[in-house]
Scaffold this motif. Structure first.
Motif, PDB file in Angstrom:
ATOM      1  N   ALA A  86      38.630 -18.864 -40.925  1.00 55.16           N
ATOM      2  CA  ALA A  86      38.451 -17.925 -42.038  1.00 55.16           C
ATOM      3  C   ALA A  86      37.950 -18.649 -43.275  1.00 55.16           C
ATOM      4  O   ALA A  86      37.055 -18.161 -43.987  1.00 55.16           O
ATOM      5  CB  ALA A  86      39.769 -17.214 -42.335  1.00 55.16           C
ATOM      6  N   ALA A  87      38.508 -19.823 -43.556  1.00 59.79           N
ATOM      7  CA  ALA A  87      38.064 -20.606 -44.708  1.00 59.79           C
ATOM      8  C   ALA A  87      36.609 -21.044 -44.531  1.00 59.79           C
ATOM      9  O   ALA A  87      35.825 -21.061 -45.493  1.00 59.79           O
ATOM     10  CB  ALA A  87      38.966 -21.820 -44.889  1.00 59.79           C
ATOM     11  N   MET A  88      36.230 -21.375 -43.310  1.00 57.18           N
ATOM     12  CA  MET A  88      34.849 -21.766 -43.048  1.00 57.18           C
ATOM     13  C   MET A  88      33.903 -20.590 -43.266  1.00 57.18           C
ATOM     14  O   MET A  88      32.784 -20.758 -43.761  1.00 57.18           O
ATOM     15  CB  MET A  88      34.713 -22.282 -41.617  1.00 57.18           C
ATOM     16  CG  MET A  88      35.268 -23.678 -41.405  1.00 57.18           C
ATOM     17  SD  MET A  88      34.913 -24.291 -39.743  1.00 57.18           S
ATOM     18  CE  MET A  88      35.543 -25.971 -39.872  1.00 57.18           C
ATOM     19  N   LYS A  89      34.348 -19.375 -42.912  1.00 55.60           N
ATOM     20  CA  LYS A  89      33.509 -18.195 -43.101  1.00 55.60           C
ATOM     21  C   LYS A  89      33.261 -17.941 -44.586  1.00 55.60           C
ATOM     22  O   LYS A  89      32.162 -17.566 -45.000  1.00 55.60           O
ATOM     23  CB  LYS A  89      34.151 -16.974 -42.444  1.00 55.60           C
ATOM     24  CG  LYS A  89      34.083 -16.987 -40.928  1.00 55.60           C
ATOM     25  CD  LYS A  89      34.689 -15.728 -40.328  1.00 55.60           C
ATOM     26  CE  LYS A  89      34.546 -15.728 -38.808  1.00 55.60           C
ATOM     27  NZ  LYS A  89      35.124 -14.506 -38.204  1.00 55.60           N
ATOM     28  N   ASP A 143      46.949 -12.705 -43.027  1.00 54.04           N
ATOM     29  CA  ASP A 143      47.366 -11.700 -44.002  1.00 54.04           C
ATOM     30  C   ASP A 143      47.704 -12.348 -45.340  1.00 54.04           C
ATOM     31  O   ASP A 143      47.360 -11.823 -46.407  1.00 54.04           O
ATOM     32  CB  ASP A 143      48.572 -10.916 -43.483  1.00 54.04           C
ATOM     33  CG  ASP A 143      48.193  -9.932 -42.385  1.00 54.04           C
ATOM     34  OD1 ASP A 143      46.997  -9.577 -42.314  1.00 54.04           O
ATOM     35  OD2 ASP A 143      49.080  -9.539 -41.616  1.00 54.04           O
ATOM     36  N   ASP A 144      48.397 -13.504 -45.297  1.00 51.31           N
ATOM     37  CA  ASP A 144      48.720 -14.220 -46.531  1.00 51.31           C
ATOM     38  C   ASP A 144      47.446 -14.618 -47.265  1.00 51.31           C
ATOM     39  O   ASP A 144      47.351 -14.498 -48.499  1.00 51.31           O
ATOM     40  CB  ASP A 144      49.529 -15.484 -46.220  1.00 51.31           C
ATOM     41  CG  ASP A 144      50.938 -15.184 -45.756  1.00 51.31           C
ATOM     42  OD1 ASP A 144      51.394 -14.046 -45.970  1.00 51.31           O
ATOM     43  OD2 ASP A 144      51.567 -16.086 -45.178  1.00 51.31           O
ATOM     44  N   ALA A 145      46.456 -15.101 -46.519  1.00 50.05           N
ATOM     45  CA  ALA A 145      45.200 -15.541 -47.120  1.00 50.05           C
ATOM     46  C   ALA A 145      44.475 -14.363 -47.769  1.00 50.05           C
ATOM     47  O   ALA A 145      43.941 -14.477 -48.881  1.00 50.05           O
ATOM     48  CB  ALA A 145      44.310 -16.196 -46.068  1.00 50.05           C
ATOM     49  N   ARG A 146      44.450 -13.231 -47.076  1.00 46.06           N
ATOM     50  CA  ARG A 146      43.776 -12.048 -47.616  1.00 46.06           C
ATOM     51  C   ARG A 146      44.448 -11.574 -48.899  1.00 46.06           C
ATOM     52  O   ARG A 146      43.789 -11.235 -49.884  1.00 46.06           O
ATOM     53  CB  ARG A 146      43.778 -10.935 -46.561  1.00 46.06           C
ATOM     54  CG  ARG A 146      42.994  -9.707 -46.965  1.00 46.06           C
ATOM     55  CD  ARG A 146      42.913  -8.693 -45.847  1.00 46.06           C
ATOM     56  NE  ARG A 146      42.052  -9.153 -44.778  1.00 46.06           N
ATOM     57  CZ  ARG A 146      42.489  -9.508 -43.571  1.00 46.06           C
ATOM     58  NH1 ARG A 146      43.772  -9.491 -43.304  1.00 46.06           N
ATOM     59  NH2 ARG A 146      41.637  -9.901 -42.636  1.00 46.06           N
ATOM     60  N   LYS A 147      45.794 -11.576 -48.902  1.00 49.74           N
ATOM     61  CA  LYS A 147      46.535 -11.161 -50.102  1.00 49.74           C
ATOM     62  C   LYS A 147      46.272 -12.122 -51.259  1.00 49.74           C
ATOM     63  O   LYS A 147      46.161 -11.701 -52.406  1.00 49.74           O
ATOM     64  CB  LYS A 147      48.030 -11.099 -49.784  1.00 49.74           C
ATOM     65  CG  LYS A 147      48.421  -9.959 -48.856  1.00 49.74           C
ATOM     66  CD  LYS A 147      49.904 -10.017 -48.501  1.00 49.74           C
ATOM     67  CE  LYS A 147      50.284  -8.913 -47.530  1.00 49.74           C
ATOM     68  NZ  LYS A 147      51.711  -9.006 -47.117  1.00 49.74           N
ATOM     69  N   PHE A 148      46.194 -13.402 -50.947  1.00 48.68           N
ATOM     70  CA  PHE A 148      45.940 -14.386 -52.002  1.00 48.68           C
ATOM     71  C   PHE A 148      44.571 -14.151 -52.633  1.00 48.68           C
ATOM     72  O   PHE A 148      44.425 -14.194 -53.862  1.00 48.68           O
ATOM     73  CB  PHE A 148      46.008 -15.803 -51.420  1.00 48.68           C
ATOM     74  CG  PHE A 148      45.581 -16.868 -52.395  1.00 48.68           C
ATOM     75  CD1 PHE A 148      46.440 -17.293 -53.389  1.00 48.68           C
ATOM     76  CD2 PHE A 148      44.317 -17.429 -52.325  1.00 48.68           C
ATOM     77  CE1 PHE A 148      46.042 -18.270 -54.301  1.00 48.68           C
ATOM     78  CE2 PHE A 148      43.908 -18.393 -53.228  1.00 48.68           C
ATOM     79  CZ  PHE A 148      44.778 -18.814 -54.222  1.00 48.68           C
ATOM     80  N   GLU A 149      43.552 -13.910 -51.797  1.00 52.88           N
ATOM     81  CA  GLU A 149      42.208 -13.688 -52.317  1.00 52.88           C
ATOM     82  C   GLU A 149      42.149 -12.412 -53.151  1.00 52.88           C
ATOM     83  O   GLU A 149      41.477 -12.362 -54.185  1.00 52.88           O
ATOM     84  CB  GLU A 149      41.203 -13.634 -51.161  1.00 52.88           C
ATOM     85  CG  GLU A 149      41.069 -14.933 -50.385  1.00 52.88           C
ATOM     86  CD  GLU A 149      40.645 -16.092 -51.261  1.00 52.88           C
ATOM     87  OE1 GLU A 149      39.842 -15.886 -52.196  1.00 52.88           O
ATOM     88  OE2 GLU A 149      41.131 -17.216 -51.029  1.00 52.88           O
ATOM     89  N   SER A 207      35.880 -12.496 -52.950  1.00 50.67           N
ATOM     90  CA  SER A 207      36.589 -11.228 -53.071  1.00 50.67           C
ATOM     91  C   SER A 207      37.084 -10.765 -51.715  1.00 50.67           C
ATOM     92  O   SER A 207      36.805 -11.370 -50.682  1.00 50.67           O
ATOM     93  CB  SER A 207      35.647 -10.173 -53.643  1.00 50.67           C
ATOM     94  OG  SER A 207      34.613  -9.882 -52.712  1.00 50.67           O
ATOM     95  N   LYS A 208      37.796  -9.642 -51.719  1.00 48.01           N
ATOM     96  CA  LYS A 208      38.301  -9.076 -50.473  1.00 48.01           C
ATOM     97  C   LYS A 208      37.147  -8.751 -49.531  1.00 48.01           C
ATOM     98  O   LYS A 208      37.229  -8.939 -48.326  1.00 48.01           O
ATOM     99  CB  LYS A 208      39.115  -7.816 -50.760  1.00 48.01           C
ATOM    100  CG  LYS A 208      39.647  -7.132 -49.499  1.00 48.01           C
ATOM    101  CD  LYS A 208      40.385  -5.859 -49.845  1.00 48.01           C
ATOM    102  CE  LYS A 208      40.867  -5.153 -48.575  1.00 48.01           C
ATOM    103  NZ  LYS A 208      41.544  -3.878 -48.885  1.00 48.01           N
ATOM    104  N   GLU A 209      36.048  -8.235 -50.137  1.00 42.58           N
ATOM    105  CA  GLU A 209      34.893  -7.882 -49.313  1.00 42.58           C
ATOM    106  C   GLU A 209      34.291  -9.122 -48.653  1.00 42.58           C
ATOM    107  O   GLU A 209      33.772  -9.067 -47.546  1.00 42.58           O
ATOM    108  CB  GLU A 209      33.838  -7.172 -50.171  1.00 42.58           C
ATOM    109  CG  GLU A 209      34.229  -5.764 -50.601  1.00 42.58           C
ATOM    110  CD  GLU A 209      35.325  -5.751 -51.656  1.00 42.58           C
ATOM    111  OE1 GLU A 209      35.469  -6.783 -52.357  1.00 42.58           O
ATOM    112  OE2 GLU A 209      36.039  -4.744 -51.778  1.00 42.58           O
ATOM    113  N   ASP A 210      34.339 -10.237 -49.357  1.00 43.77           N
ATOM    114  CA  ASP A 210      33.826 -11.484 -48.782  1.00 43.77           C
ATOM    115  C   ASP A 210      34.681 -11.931 -47.609  1.00 43.77           C
ATOM    116  O   ASP A 210      34.202 -12.522 -46.658  1.00 43.77           O
ATOM    117  CB  ASP A 210      33.837 -12.607 -49.823  1.00 43.77           C
ATOM    118  CG  ASP A 210      32.808 -12.368 -50.917  1.00 43.77           C
ATOM    119  OD1 ASP A 210      31.778 -11.785 -50.592  1.00 43.77           O
ATOM    120  OD2 ASP A 210      33.066 -12.781 -52.051  1.00 43.77           O
TER     121      ASP A 210
END
Length: 247
Positions: free
Chosen positions: A185-188, A217-223, A239-242
């Motif tokens: 996910a971080a690479m994306k 889920d934690d990563a998405r909430k953080f972003e 952003s969330k969309e990213d």
């Protein structure tokens, strides 16, 4: 080169970095099985190629077909074998000749005494190699996840960046701490920002560690939270969309 015949594999392969990755092992065994046992002349197009013991003519498309793998994946592991000092590659604009390094070591005769001495040396080497690239994978599912992460890096973030075994070691380090899905996910996020190499990805992962991220889920909430807070004058974070793992 005839299809028949056999090759010898030394037990010290068990303690090598190659053995710890099933696809890397598959590609290495392919090289051993394709290599010529004796001097051999092969016709490639209109050119006669003289091969020495331990050499064979390599083509990505044919190798991918024979191993049932993607061409990009095959080439990635071939290059990794080269960096590990297991093979050498001599390429031109039409094909490559691969040489299995230390071919005589794999195929030579040895006495029982020599084998015992070799076993002692292997044990010592095993103790000194615990921090090398390609550490032991935890299970088969993590192996699959690692392959996906490495392939994504190779095809999206390494473009135009010199390849280094150290980078793959760093990627493995993060997958030991995080699930491979989080590293991917971080690479994306890095790929969407067109940030080549691994530095930007590692920066994201470090931020997630500081924030206590342990899942997607934690990563998405953080972003999402980072976007909502907003920092005046600071660079905009993804952003969330990213953060779309389906892309």
């Amino acid at each position: 080169m005839t299809v028949g015949g056999w090759v010898k594999v030394h037990r010290k392969l068990l303690q090598s970095d190659i053995f710890q990755n099933e696809k890397l092992l598959k590609v290495f065994m392919y090289c051993l099985l394709k290599a010529s046992h004796s001097e051999y002349k092969q016709l490639v197009g209109m050119r006669v190629v003289e091969l020495k013991p331990g050499q064979f003519v390599f083509g990505r498309s044919k190798a991918a077909s024979e191993m049932n793998m993607k061409e990009s994946t095959v080439w990635m592991y071939i290059k990794l074998l080269e960096k590990l000092g297991s093979i050498s590659i001599n390429s031109n604009n039409k094909f490559s000749v691969i040489t299995v390094d230390k071919w005589e070591d794999y195929q030579s005769q040895e006495s029982d005494g020599e084998q015992q001495n070799d076993n002692k040396m292997t044990t010592k080497k095993q103790q000194n190699n615990t921090n090398k690239n390609l550490k032991n994978l935890k299970n088969s599912s993590s192996s699959s996840g690692q392959d996906e992460v490495i392939e994504f890096y190779h095809e999206n973030l390494q473009v135009g960046v010199s390849s280094s075994p150290y980078v793959y070691q760093q990627i493995q380090h993060w997958m030991n701490d995080f699930d491979s899905e989080i590293v991917l996910a971080a690479m994306k996020l890095s790929a969407k920002k067109e940030k080549r190499g691994f530095d930007y990805t590692e920066g994201i992962l470090k931020k997630w560690v500081e924030a206590g991220v342990r899942s997607i889920d934690d990563a998405r909430k953080f972003e999402q939270s980072f976007k909502q807070r907003g920092r005046k004058g600071s660079a905009k974070r993804p952003s969330k969309e990213d953060f779309d793992l389906n892309d």
